[in-house]
Motif scaffolding. Structure first.
Motif, short mmCIF file in Angstrom:
data_model
loop_
_atom_site.label_atom_id
_atom_site.label_comp_id
_atom_site.label_asym_id
_atom_site.label_seq_id
_atom_site.Cartn_x
_atom_site.Cartn_y
_atom_site.Cartn_z
N MET A 1 41.17 3.57 23.05
CA MET A 1 42.25 2.97 22.28
C MET A 1 43.02 1.92 23.07
SD MET A 1 43.70 6.46 20.48
CE MET A 1 44.97 5.64 19.52
N MET A 2 42.83 1.88 24.38
CA MET A 2 43.53 0.93 25.25
C MET A 2 42.79 -0.40 25.29
SD MET A 2 45.93 3.04 26.08
CE MET A 2 46.79 2.23 27.41
N VAL A 3 43.51 -1.45 25.69
CA VAL A 3 42.93 -2.79 25.83
C VAL A 3 42.54 -2.99 27.28
CG1 VAL A 3 43.36 -5.26 25.59
CG2 VAL A 3 44.34 -3.66 23.93
N PHE A 4 41.30 -3.48 27.51
CA PHE A 4 40.81 -3.70 28.86
C PHE A 4 40.48 -5.17 29.07
CE2 PHE A 4 40.27 0.79 28.23
CZ PHE A 4 40.46 1.35 29.48
N VAL A 5 40.76 -5.64 30.28
CA VAL A 5 40.52 -7.04 30.66
C VAL A 5 39.79 -7.05 32.00
CG1 VAL A 5 42.53 -7.91 29.42
CG2 VAL A 5 42.82 -7.10 31.76
N PRO A 6 39.16 -8.21 32.38
CA PRO A 6 38.96 -9.46 31.64
C PRO A 6 38.02 -9.28 30.45
CG PRO A 6 38.50 -9.70 33.99
CD PRO A 6 38.61 -8.25 33.72
N LYS A 7 37.89 -10.33 29.66
CA LYS A 7 37.09 -10.23 28.44
C LYS A 7 35.64 -9.90 28.74
CE LYS A 7 39.88 -13.39 25.63
NZ LYS A 7 39.88 -14.64 24.84
N GLU A 8 35.11 -10.44 29.85
CA GLU A 8 33.70 -10.21 30.17
C GLU A 8 33.47 -8.79 30.68
OE1 GLU A 8 35.53 -12.61 31.50
OE2 GLU A 8 34.89 -14.34 30.28
N GLU A 9 34.23 -8.40 31.70
CA GLU A 9 33.98 -7.10 32.34
C GLU A 9 34.67 -5.94 31.63
OE1 GLU A 9 35.00 -9.77 33.87
OE2 GLU A 9 33.58 -10.28 35.46
N LYS A 10 35.83 -6.23 31.02
CA LYS A 10 36.65 -5.16 30.43
C LYS A 10 36.81 -4.00 31.41
CE LYS A 10 35.54 -6.22 25.61
NZ LYS A 10 36.84 -6.84 25.38
N LEU A 11 37.34 -4.34 32.56
CA LEU A 11 37.39 -3.38 33.66
C LEU A 11 38.76 -2.70 33.80
CD1 LEU A 11 35.99 -2.17 36.17
CD2 LEU A 11 36.80 -4.17 37.47
N PHE A 12 39.85 -3.47 33.66
CA PHE A 12 41.18 -2.97 33.94
C PHE A 12 41.98 -2.79 32.65
CE2 PHE A 12 40.43 -5.78 37.80
CZ PHE A 12 39.89 -4.75 38.54
N SER A 13 42.74 -1.70 32.60
CA SER A 13 43.61 -1.46 31.46
C SER A 13 44.78 -2.44 31.50
CB SER A 13 44.14 -0.02 31.48
OG SER A 13 45.11 0.18 30.49
N ALA A 14 44.96 -3.19 30.43
CA ALA A 14 46.03 -4.20 30.40
C ALA A 14 47.41 -3.57 30.45
CB ALA A 14 45.90 -5.06 29.14
#
Length: 402
Positions: free
Chosen positions: A374-387
């Motif tokens: 349910m959380m948003v992850f960044v960057p768009k390519e890796e989606k590694l870190f929770s925003a």
């Protein structure tokens, strides 16, 4: 009454002068023990009188203990104590200063731990570094650098017999990475009342100092509040949230309290701790973490030296920010720049697990995955870190209530 009984019980355990177990009577060697048929000799008159005198001494001394403790804790019976001091004292076998002063100090502090009986609040200081280290290890996820730096810095500062200045730590990183969490945990392990302690002050920039036209008034209020806290407590904790939004005049107002202590009649502030919480430097920290991930290196390999250097470079760049260009950095008043790394997917799951446990709710691995997704992850390519880090995880748990 129970405390008095405990004192009396402790006194009864003291060795009887001239009796069994006293220093003047060495124990009988085991090789010289009599057989089981030998019976103990009956008490003679002299020994009976010795025991009677000993019990009388215990009773008299316990009354002194109780009167002294009542005066120290409840401020009752102090006048009677003064009158008793003027009378010739009975020889009860021990003097109060010889045996009881240290024990009474301990008992008074123990009683004060259950209530606010100290005017200065000093008896509410616990400095539980062991508990701080344990709780950070169990509850702070993905922040190996923050755990190590905070524990070492606080422990070294508290163990120093005479520090030269206040301890100043500046927390940096994205929102939701644990800066406020660590600040609250430091407060709760140094002071029994945590953030509610009279020795702890929390300032939120936009909440306490919202209008620039009132900065002169804010400055005077801030200086007065810090000075009053320092007078009240021999050890104080000051937390400044959203530090990047602090006006330069406010930073100038608190600068003297963080500088090296002088002997010019100023209040001693060397036993105080300042924590600044800021989102500044978060981008630099995240870039380092992302570079390590792309290189296939574990985030635990990120060193404090590397991140602190990157943080200082970012904070010194031209920008409209009074905190970054204040005396704090130019005069090296900040002892440690503490980096908080961005949180990854499995860290968010750990935060979700803690949230379920805190509310006594059941959970499964699938439930934790659902919360994390349910959380948003960044960057768009890796989606590694929770925003948002773990900031909104407790609110997400509401979706799973029955």
């Amino acid at each position: 009454l129970g405390l008095g009984c405990c004192i009396l019980g402790l006194l009864l355990l003291l060795p009887l002068p001239g009796g069994l177990g006293s220093p003047g009577t060495p124990p009988r060697p085991r090789g010289q023990e009599q057989g089981p048929a030998v019976q103990a000799a009956p008490w003679d008159r002299a020994r009976y009188e010795a025991v009677k005198k000993h019990l009388g001494a215990v009773g008299a001394l316990s009354k002194q203990y109780w009167r002294y403790l009542a005066c120290r804790v409840w401020q009752e019976g102090c006048e009677e104590e003064k009158e008793e001091e003027q009378k010739p004292s009975l020889n009860v076998g021990w003097s109060l200063p010889l045996v009881g002063q240290d024990y009474l100090d301990i008992l008074s502090a123990w009683y004060c731990s259950f209530g606010k009986c100290c005017e200065t609040g000093d008896c509410r200081i616990i400095n539980n570094i062991t508990g701080l280290e344990a709780d950070l290890g169990e509850q702070l996820h993905g922040q190996h650098l923050a755990k190590e730096v905070v524990v070492r810095a606080v422990q070294g500062f508290l163990q120093s017999p005479q520090p030269q200045k206040a301890l100043v730590l500046s927390f940096h990183g994205w929102s939701g990475t644990g800066k406020n969490f660590v600040a609250r945990m430091v407060a709760s392990h140094l002071f029994r009342d945590g953030l509610k302690s009279k020795c702890v002050r929390v300032f939120i920039s936009l909440f306490h100092f919202p209008h620039h036209k009132y900065m002169d008034s804010y400055k005077a209020q801030l200086q007065r509040q810090i000075s009053e806290t320092l007078e009240l407590c021999k050890q104080s904790l000051f937390i400044f949230d959203e530090a990047e939004k602090l006006h330069s005049s406010l930073l100038d107002a608190i600068r003297p309290f963080m500088a090296h202590h002088g002997d010019k009649g100023q209040a001693d502030h060397r036993r105080s701790i300042f924590l600044f919480l800021s989102n500044l430097g978060g981008n630099s920290i995240n870039e380092v973490a992302l570079d390590f991930w792309r290189a296939g290196r574990a985030r635990e390999e990120i060193s404090m030296e590397l991140l602190e250097q990157r943080l200082r470079l970012e904070l010194q760049e031209p920008a409209e920010n009074s905190y970054a260009h204040s005396h704090l950095l130019r005069e090296n008043l900040i002892d440690f720049l503490v980096p908080f790394l961005p949180l990854e997917y499995h860290h968010v799951k750990l935060c979700a697990r803690d949230a379920f446990l805190a509310r006594g709710l059941p959970y499964t691995e699938a439930t934790l995955d659902e919360v994390a997704r349910m959380m948003v992850f960044v960057p768009k390519e890796e989606k590694l870190f929770s925003a948002q880090g773990c900031k909104s995880v407790p609110q997400r748990i509401n979706y799973f209530l029955p």
